[in-house]
Design an enzyme around this catalytic site. Structure first.
Site, PDB file in Angstrom:
ATOM      1  N   GLU A 164      -2.500  -8.798   0.064  1.00  0.00           N
ATOM      2  CA  GLU A 164      -1.896  -7.570   0.629  1.00  0.00           C
ATOM      3  C   GLU A 164      -2.820  -6.347   0.514  1.00  0.00           C
ATOM      4  OE1 GLU A 164       0.008 -10.323   0.655  1.00  0.00           O
ATOM      5  OE2 GLU A 164       1.707  -9.182   1.419  1.00  0.00           O
ATOM      6  N   TYR A 166      -4.631  -5.386  -2.154  1.00  0.00           N
ATOM      7  CA  TYR A 166      -4.762  -4.794  -3.494  1.00  0.00           C
ATOM      8  C   TYR A 166      -6.145  -5.109  -4.083  1.00  0.00           C
ATOM      9  CZ  TYR A 166       0.224  -3.678  -3.308  1.00  0.00           C
ATOM     10  OH  TYR A 166       1.438  -3.156  -2.947  1.00  0.00           O
ATOM     11  N   ARG A 214      -1.894 -15.574  -5.732  1.00  0.00           N
ATOM     12  CA  ARG A 214      -1.457 -15.168  -4.379  1.00  0.00           C
ATOM     13  C   ARG A 214      -2.702 -14.882  -3.555  1.00  0.00           C
ATOM     14  NH1 ARG A 214       3.330 -11.737  -2.430  1.00  0.00           N
ATOM     15  NH2 ARG A 214       3.333 -12.355  -0.242  1.00  0.00           N
ATOM     16  N   HIS A 252      -1.518  -4.110   3.431  1.00  0.00           N
ATOM     17  CA  HIS A 252      -0.526  -3.072   3.728  1.00  0.00           C
ATOM     18  C   HIS A 252      -0.998  -2.147   4.845  1.00  0.00           C
ATOM     19  CE1 HIS A 252       2.379  -4.238   0.870  1.00  0.00           C
ATOM     20  NE2 HIS A 252       1.657  -3.979  -0.196  1.00  0.00           N
ATOM     21  N   GLN A 339      15.563  -1.275   5.107  1.00  0.00           N
ATOM     22  CA  GLN A 339      16.106   0.067   4.895  1.00  0.00           C
ATOM     23  C   GLN A 339      16.435   0.401   3.439  1.00  0.00           C
ATOM     24  OE1 GLN A 339      18.481  -0.220   8.972  1.00  0.00           O
ATOM     25  NE2 GLN A 339      19.227   1.450   7.748  1.00  0.00           N
TER      26      GLN A 339
END
Ligand code: FAD
Ligand code: NAP
Ligand code: SF4
Length: 670
Positions: A164, A166, A214, A252, A339
């Site tokens: 992601e 990082y 991961r 991201h 949300q």
């Protein structure tokens, strides 16, 4: 039923009871006073629900690696004691839990961030400091020490977060690693950082400890890894002692949606499948797997050995147990709206779930069986009415639910018509099943009028009768060209080739998506990958290619009176996707608009004193909503007291999150 999903997974030194991993989610609980106690209850509830293995939200191995200033880390014995609360609670519920070690690198929201090279992330204000050689060696040790402390805290293993975008990912990709020393340059040097972390963690912890790595299998950014590089890293990680490889999809900062509701179910399982032939250790498939059926398909198709579901466990902690008991229709399905979970995380609020406000609030919002069953009437079966009826009924009250239309669901019946929001029908299905199971008396096609409630012996009357769309108040508002969003989404009108949408809130955006959608083939996944530029053949590094959106079948103008950019009121983590989608379809977004009149020529507007006529076939009004108060006022005059929830209570800034939360909170207390 679900024979693949529910079969145990033998890891040699330990066995997982099934193939479901609850993926890591940062809930912000660990950052608040008393948060570990709450997190313990939250995780234990999921363990009771029979999930095979839980992975916690990311915990930093040092201060520099924290998500934000004062965010959770594990570096001291005091912190070990707090984590013990979680592991004891999960083990008492016969579960297994790994702690994710997450160093954010240049994604940290604080001024002390570090990275392999001092390149600021496009999604962060803070520029990282370049790590020197000793920083790198110290950070590797910090990972190992953090894993040792995690073991002391009772965790069954750790997940080393390498995807992601990082820190670990930042070392691996040339995009973020422009070093010229032994940690940069060629790929072999760039992957030394993750390899040493896994190797040294295994050496420190011995063989009987789960190490999940991961792995970013598809970066979805320019200058990301190539497929060949992904395979090399996977093999090395296997060699140095990882137990399981979990899949990471997209950084991201990638401009491709990876988990939002418009991403088709199991859209990225093919990536994990590509790696299956290359390594022997178990692989986990991820992203938009939200039902036991989808999960079973992923395993049956040989894509992976396990599936990861994260948000689905916020929506329903007992998802696996219900699958085991063949009660999948009772699962409260995650509709991938982001949300109450991811949007909250990024706003540093406690995460929860739009369809399950109990998530991460288990110690505060309790549905305790009532000792005094009451007779309750609810008017309106939208999200607020359905949620209230459900909770009141499971607590033991006698519930009658009146609904004007021929089906329950309220505005979710319109939401589910929006391309990419089909999941919203799952919430309606859930309530249909649960309301029947708990003997709610549902009266459809029954519009309630005040007089009929006179003399009825209800202990409580709850008005959940929703909203009225706001009408347009300009010359020509009754012209045949002018229609409401409800007419459009209920297909009561055939919409022409050019359309002006008045109002650019959530509904205006959704209607624009609906009107610009052009169905192509039935293969949702192929269409999605093509539209967003994901290269299924992985010909380029990062797995990206040129986006090829479908063209809109009509010309659409999306208008608003206010200034500024469109989409600023949409969800924090999804607004950009809606906007990018409409831009790619050529929607013209106009701000600072004054609406003058509608006539046969079209919609007359002025923008900064310049008058224009939009020569459109239709003007669709999406100008917000007002509470439906006629019934409430009628009851007031008749001297009948009632309580308002959802849109009937307050229409301004209403969404289903507030409607369902308010309903569940009131139903828990009545
Ligand atoms: P409603 O859903 O309006 O339900 C009210 C119900 O009461 C209706 O079924 C109505 O028929 C019934 N009723 C009214 N009067 C009577 C009467 N006298 N007797 C009996 N029954 C009566 N929200 C989000 O959070 N996320 C989203 O992504 C989202 N997308 C949306 C997309 C669209 C296209 C639309 C239209 C809405 C969307 N919303 C979304 C908003 C969300 O659906 C509403 O906030 C929510 O439905 C409000 O719930 P409610 O129960 O208060 O009212
Ligand atoms: P909204 O978000 O409040 O937007 C209403 C729009 O109408 C605004 O663009 C407003 O902006 C305009 N407007 C207000 N009064 C007007 C008037 N008198 N004349 C002309 N224009 C007017 O409401 P909504 O779009 O109806 O959505 C209702 C609720 O559903 C929202 O609160 C939203 O949270 C929820 N929803 C959420 C999503 C989601 O993806 N999360 C999707 C759909 C709906 P200007 O004043 O700038 O013109
Ligand atoms: Fe899923 Fe939406 Fe709940 Fe998040 S808030 S868990 S995306 S349903």
């Amino acid at each position: 039923m679900y024979s693949h999903l529910l079969s145990p997974l033998n890891l040699g030194f330990t066995t997982l009871k099934n193939r479901v991993l609850m993926g890591s989610m940062h809930t912000n609980l660990e950052e608040i006073p008393g948060g570990f106690e709450r997190a313990a209850v939250y995780y234990a509830e999921r363990a009771k629900g029979q999930v095979g293995l839980i992975v916690t939200g990311g915990i930093a191995p040092n201060l520099e690696g924290c998500v934000a200033a004062h965010a959770a880390k594990l570096t001291t014995l005091e912190e070990v004691a707090q984590h013990r609360l979680i592991t004891d609670a999960v083990h008492a519920a016969d579960g297994k839990i790994c702690m994710q070690i997450l160093h954010t690198g240049r994604y940290g929201y604080h001024p002390k961030t570090v990275a392999p090279s001092p390149i600021q992330a496009p999604i962060n204000f803070f520029k990282p400091r370049e790590m020197d050689g000793s920083d790198i060696l110290r950070t590797i040790d910090d990972y190992v020490q953090c894993a040792v402390l995690a073991k002391d805290a009772g965790y069954d293993g750790v997940e080393i977060m390498g995807s992601e975008g990082y820190l670990i990912n930042q070392f691996i990709a040339r995009r973020t690693n422009q070093r010229e020393d032994e940690w940069g340059g060629n790929y072999k040097n760039r992957i030394k950082f993750p390899i040493q972390i896994v190797q040294k963690t295994r050496e420190a912890l011995g063989p009987n400890f789960i190490i999940i790595y991961r792995l970013s299998m598809l970066d979805l950014v320019e200058d990301g890894s190539s497929w060949e590089e992904v395979v090399v890293l996977a093999k090395e990680i296997e060699k140095v002692g990882a137990t399981i490889i979990n899949t990471g999809i997209g950084w991201h900062e990638a401009r491709v949606p990876t988990i939002a509701t418009m991403v088709p179910r199991k859209a990225f399982a093919w990536v994990t499948k590509k790696l299956k032939a290359e390594v022997k250790i178990p692989l986990v498939a991820v992203n938009r797997i939200n039902s036991p059926q989808t999960a079973e398909e992923v395993l049956e198709e040989g894509c992976a050995d396990m599936v990861s579901m994260a948000r689905p466990f916020l929506a329903d902690p007992h998802l696996v147990f219900k699958a085991m008991e063949n009660r999948a229709d009772e699962i409260n399905t995650c509709i991938a709206c982001n949300q109450a979970c991811l949007d909250h995380t990024f706003q540093l609020k406690i995460s929860s779930c739009i369809v399950n406000p109990q998530a991460c609030h288990e110690t505060e919002l309790k549905y305790i069986p009532t000792l005094q069953p009451k007779s309750i009437a609810i008017v309106g079966a939208g999200p607020a009415g359905m949620a209230f009826a459900h909770i009141a009924a499971i607590r033991g009250h006698q519930v009658t639910l009146y609904e004007d239309s021929s089906r329950i669901g309220g505005q979710f019946n319109l939401a589910k018509e929006i391309p990419g929001k089909e999941e919203y029908s799952e919430t309606i299905r859930y309530y249909e099943v649960m309301l029947q199971k708990h003997h709610v008396n549902i009266l459809l096609n029954h519009k309630v009028h005040g007089e009929e409630l006179i003399g009825k012996k209800y202990d409580h009357i709850i008005l959940a009768n929703g909203i009225k769309p706001r009408n347009l108040d300009i010359i020509g508002a009754n012209h045949p060209k002018v229609v409401s969003y409800t007419d459009v989404l209920q297909q009561k009108v055939i919409i022409g080739k050019s359309v002006a949408i008045i109002g650019s809130g959530g509904i205006g955006f959704d209607v624009a998506e609906y009107l610009t959608h052009h169905p192509t083939s039935d293969d949702d996944i192929a269409n999605f990958l093509q539209e967003w530029g994901v290269d299924h053949n992985y010909r380029h590094a990062g797995g990206i290619s040129k986006p090829m959106p479908t063209s809109s079948p009509r010309e659409v103008f999306l208008l608003k009176r206010s200034g500024g950019k469109h989409g600023s009121t949409l969800g924090k983590t999804t607004g950009w996707i809606h906007k990018a989608s409409l831009i790619s379809k050529g929607v013209k977004m106009l701000s600072d608009v004054t609406y003058l009149k509608v006539d046969d020529q079209g919609l007359h507007i002025s923008i900064k004193d310049g008058v224009q006529i939009l020569n459109v076939d239709h003007v669709v009004v999406c100008a917000g909503q007002e509470p439906s108060r006629d019934l409430y006022n009628e009851l007031l005059t008749l001297g009948i007291s009632a309580q308002l929830i959802g849109g009937a209570d307050e229409a301004s800034e209403l969404d289903a999150k507030r409607a369902i939360n308010q309903a569940c909170t009131l139903a828990a207390s009545i």
